[in-house]
Design a protein around this motif. Sequence first.
Motif, PDB file in Angstrom:
ATOM      1  N   ILE A 158       0.866  -1.184   0.000  1.00 48.12           N
ATOM      2  CA  ILE A 158       0.000   0.000   0.000  1.00 48.12           C
ATOM      3  C   ILE A 158       0.903   1.234   0.000  1.00 48.12           C
ATOM      4  CG2 ILE A 158      -1.887   1.184   1.154  1.00 48.12           C
ATOM      5  CD1 ILE A 158      -2.433  -1.532   2.607  1.00 48.12           C
ATOM      6  N   TYR A 159       0.774   2.025  -1.030  1.00 47.32           N
ATOM      7  CA  TYR A 159       1.675   3.158  -1.245  1.00 47.32           C
ATOM      8  C   TYR A 159       1.016   4.458  -0.774  1.00 47.32           C
ATOM      9  CZ  TYR A 159       4.974   6.214  -3.710  1.00 47.32           C
ATOM     10  OH  TYR A 159       5.916   7.157  -4.030  1.00 47.32           O
ATOM     11  N   GLY A 160       1.594   5.046   0.277  1.00 47.91           N
ATOM     12  CA  GLY A 160       1.135   6.358   0.740  1.00 47.91           C
ATOM     13  C   GLY A 160       0.170   6.356   1.900  1.00 47.91           C
ATOM     14  N   LEU A 161      -0.069   5.204   2.538  1.00 45.47           N
ATOM     15  CA  LEU A 161      -1.043   5.143   3.634  1.00 45.47           C
ATOM     16  C   LEU A 161      -0.578   5.906   4.870  1.00 45.47           C
ATOM     17  CD1 LEU A 161      -3.678   4.096   4.827  1.00 45.47           C
ATOM     18  CD2 LEU A 161      -2.499   1.978   5.439  1.00 45.47           C
ATOM     19  N   LYS A 162       0.688   5.783   5.216  1.00 45.91           N
ATOM     20  CA  LYS A 162       1.192   6.471   6.416  1.00 45.91           C
ATOM     21  C   LYS A 162       1.064   7.980   6.295  1.00 45.91           C
ATOM     22  CE  LYS A 162       4.572   2.933   7.753  1.00 45.91           C
ATOM     23  NZ  LYS A 162       6.008   2.642   7.954  1.00 45.91           N
ATOM     24  N   ALA A 163       1.443   8.503   5.145  1.00 48.86           N
ATOM     25  CA  ALA A 163       1.356   9.953   4.927  1.00 48.86           C
ATOM     26  C   ALA A 163      -0.095  10.418   4.973  1.00 48.86           C
ATOM     27  CB  ALA A 163       1.986  10.305   3.578  1.00 48.86           C
ATOM     28  N   HIS A 164      -0.986   9.612   4.419  1.00 51.58           N
ATOM     29  CA  HIS A 164      -2.408   9.961   4.444  1.00 51.58           C
ATOM     30  C   HIS A 164      -2.940   9.997   5.876  1.00 51.58           C
ATOM     31  CE1 HIS A 164      -6.634  10.001   3.157  1.00 51.58           C
ATOM     32  NE2 HIS A 164      -6.828   9.107   4.115  1.00 51.58           N
ATOM     33  N   CYS A 165      -2.537   9.030   6.671  1.00 48.64           N
ATOM     34  CA  CYS A 165      -3.001   8.979   8.065  1.00 48.64           C
ATOM     35  C   CYS A 165      -2.498  10.178   8.868  1.00 48.64           C
ATOM     36  CB  CYS A 165      -2.551   7.676   8.717  1.00 48.64           C
ATOM     37  SG  CYS A 165      -3.384   6.215   8.073  1.00 48.64           S
ATOM     38  N   ARG A 166      -1.266  10.579   8.601  1.00 47.46           N
ATOM     39  CA  ARG A 166      -0.726  11.745   9.303  1.00 47.46           C
ATOM     40  C   ARG A 166      -1.463  13.026   8.910  1.00 47.46           C
ATOM     41  NH1 ARG A 166       4.369   9.160   8.270  1.00 47.46           N
ATOM     42  NH2 ARG A 166       4.623  10.449   6.397  1.00 47.46           N
ATOM     43  N   LYS A 167      -1.829  13.115   7.650  1.00 47.99           N
ATOM     44  CA  LYS A 167      -2.467  14.324   7.125  1.00 47.99           C
ATOM     45  C   LYS A 167      -3.955  14.373   7.452  1.00 47.99           C
ATOM     46  CE  LYS A 167      -2.739  17.009   2.850  1.00 47.99           C
ATOM     47  NZ  LYS A 167      -2.407  17.040   1.396  1.00 47.99           N
ATOM     48  N   HIS A 168      -4.599  13.199   7.484  1.00 45.24           N
ATOM     49  CA  HIS A 168      -6.045  13.151   7.729  1.00 45.24           C
ATOM     50  C   HIS A 168      -6.340  12.258   8.932  1.00 45.24           C
ATOM     51  CE1 HIS A 168      -6.580  14.999   3.756  1.00 45.24           C
ATOM     52  NE2 HIS A 168      -5.701  14.108   3.302  1.00 45.24           N
ATOM     53  N   LYS A 169      -5.868  12.667  10.085  1.00 43.80           N
ATOM     54  CA  LYS A 169      -6.010  11.847  11.289  1.00 43.80           C
ATOM     55  C   LYS A 169      -7.461  11.560  11.626  1.00 43.80           C
ATOM     56  CE  LYS A 169      -1.661  13.198  13.475  1.00 43.80           C
ATOM     57  NZ  LYS A 169      -1.034  13.827  14.658  1.00 43.80           N
ATOM     58  N   LYS A 170      -8.311  12.579  11.524  1.00 47.54           N
ATOM     59  CA  LYS A 170      -9.708  12.401  11.906  1.00 47.54           C
ATOM     60  C   LYS A 170     -10.492  11.598  10.882  1.00 47.54           C
ATOM     61  CE  LYS A 170      -9.935  16.661  14.641  1.00 47.54           C
ATOM     62  NZ  LYS A 170     -10.624  17.967  14.810  1.00 47.54           N
ATOM     63  N   ALA A 171     -10.102  11.713   9.624  1.00 48.69           N
ATOM     64  CA  ALA A 171     -10.855  11.044   8.554  1.00 48.69           C
ATOM     65  C   ALA A 171     -10.475   9.570   8.403  1.00 48.69           C
ATOM     66  CB  ALA A 171     -10.624  11.771   7.231  1.00 48.69           C
ATOM     67  N   THR A 172      -9.366   9.172   9.018  1.00 46.00           N
ATOM     68  CA  THR A 172      -8.892   7.795   8.864  1.00 46.00           C
ATOM     69  C   THR A 172      -9.269   6.949  10.070  1.00 46.00           C
ATOM     70  OG1 THR A 172      -6.990   8.619   7.612  1.00 46.00           O
ATOM     71  CG2 THR A 172      -6.868   6.360   8.422  1.00 46.00           C
ATOM     72  N   ASN A 173      -9.961   5.872   9.818  1.00 46.88           N
ATOM     73  CA  ASN A 173     -10.357   4.948  10.882  1.00 46.88           C
ATOM     74  C   ASN A 173      -9.296   3.852  10.978  1.00 46.88           C
ATOM     75  OD1 ASN A 173     -11.538   2.984  12.531  1.00 46.88           O
ATOM     76  ND2 ASN A 173     -13.600   3.540  11.877  1.00 46.88           N
ATOM     77  N   ALA A 174      -8.338   4.045  11.886  1.00 44.50           N
ATOM     78  CA  ALA A 174      -7.220   3.112  12.015  1.00 44.50           C
ATOM     79  C   ALA A 174      -7.687   1.713  12.400  1.00 44.50           C
ATOM     80  CB  ALA A 174      -6.229   3.632  13.051  1.00 44.50           C
ATOM     81  N   GLN A 175      -8.699   1.658  13.266  1.00 40.89           N
ATOM     82  CA  GLN A 175      -9.191   0.355  13.729  1.00 40.89           C
ATOM     83  C   GLN A 175      -9.824  -0.438  12.581  1.00 40.89           C
ATOM     84  OE1 GLN A 175     -11.835   0.648  17.071  1.00 40.89           O
ATOM     85  NE2 GLN A 175     -11.946  -1.561  17.379  1.00 40.89           N
ATOM     86  N   GLU A 176     -10.598   0.256  11.740  1.00 40.93           N
ATOM     87  CA  GLU A 176     -11.224  -0.415  10.601  1.00 40.93           C
ATOM     88  C   GLU A 176     -10.177  -0.870   9.585  1.00 40.93           C
ATOM     89  OE1 GLU A 176     -14.618   0.374   7.151  1.00 40.93           O
ATOM     90  OE2 GLU A 176     -14.061   1.979   8.538  1.00 40.93           O
TER      91      GLU A 176
END
Length: 255
Positions: free
Chosen positions: A148-166
């Motif tokens: 998966i390319y770019g997931l970490k950067a996306h999570c850092r940028k969109h913390k509220k929009a990303t459901n880490a548990q899901e």
Amino acid sequence: MDNNAKITQKELKRIEVQKRKFQLEQERVIKPPECNKFLTAIIDNKICCEAFGSKIESKLQSMSINVEKSRVATPGTITWKRKFNQKIIGDDGNVINFDDIEEDEPYLMIIIDIKEFLQAMNEKRLMEKVQAAQEMCNKNPSSTTLIIYGLKAHCRKHKKATNAQETEMHLTQLQLLANCSHRLFETPDEVALTVAQISKAIAEEPYKIKLKQKSDQEKLYLSNDVKVSAKEDDPASLARLWQTQLICLPLVTFE
């Protein structure tokens, strides 16, 4: 009569030398790095168009691994095939060549960017996507890797929009139900390095299996349960003990 006997002995020696050369050559082609030349990575055209595409191709070619670009039904995949030189050596010492054959390797890699990953996850079809790739690209892959390319950067940028548990739940399901591991990368160099490492491991697999078989055989010999008693002041019994230990090793005889 004597002259014919000499010619026969000479010919036997030649055949023995040829057979030994043939055996050494067969062993050489499966050893690293020579084995790389017989592996081909089949890379989907979609990957070649991405930022990491040229990096992957360059890295593999620097290792003498062949690259074949192909358009497949399931985009974003990499599979591998191995070429086998079909040849045998006859009793007369002459090598007989047959047509080379290629066999698919039971490994699959899927590379998707963050946009494609989130879309598949939100639509609840990430599992379906992976299983479709497994079915289309390799009948029954023993191992699948999802990059998966770019997931970490996306999570850092969109913390509220990303459901880490899901996200973790979906990736865990892939591991358990589809035998699909995952790797997270942020740069083209990281992707290219991982593709190269997996390709190298696949290329070396037959050699590693052969080494393990040899090691297992040696362990079997060395664990031999033959018991020979020896007395410190009895040279003959010590010699028997030494001989017994020696012949436990492969290719060792009393001679």
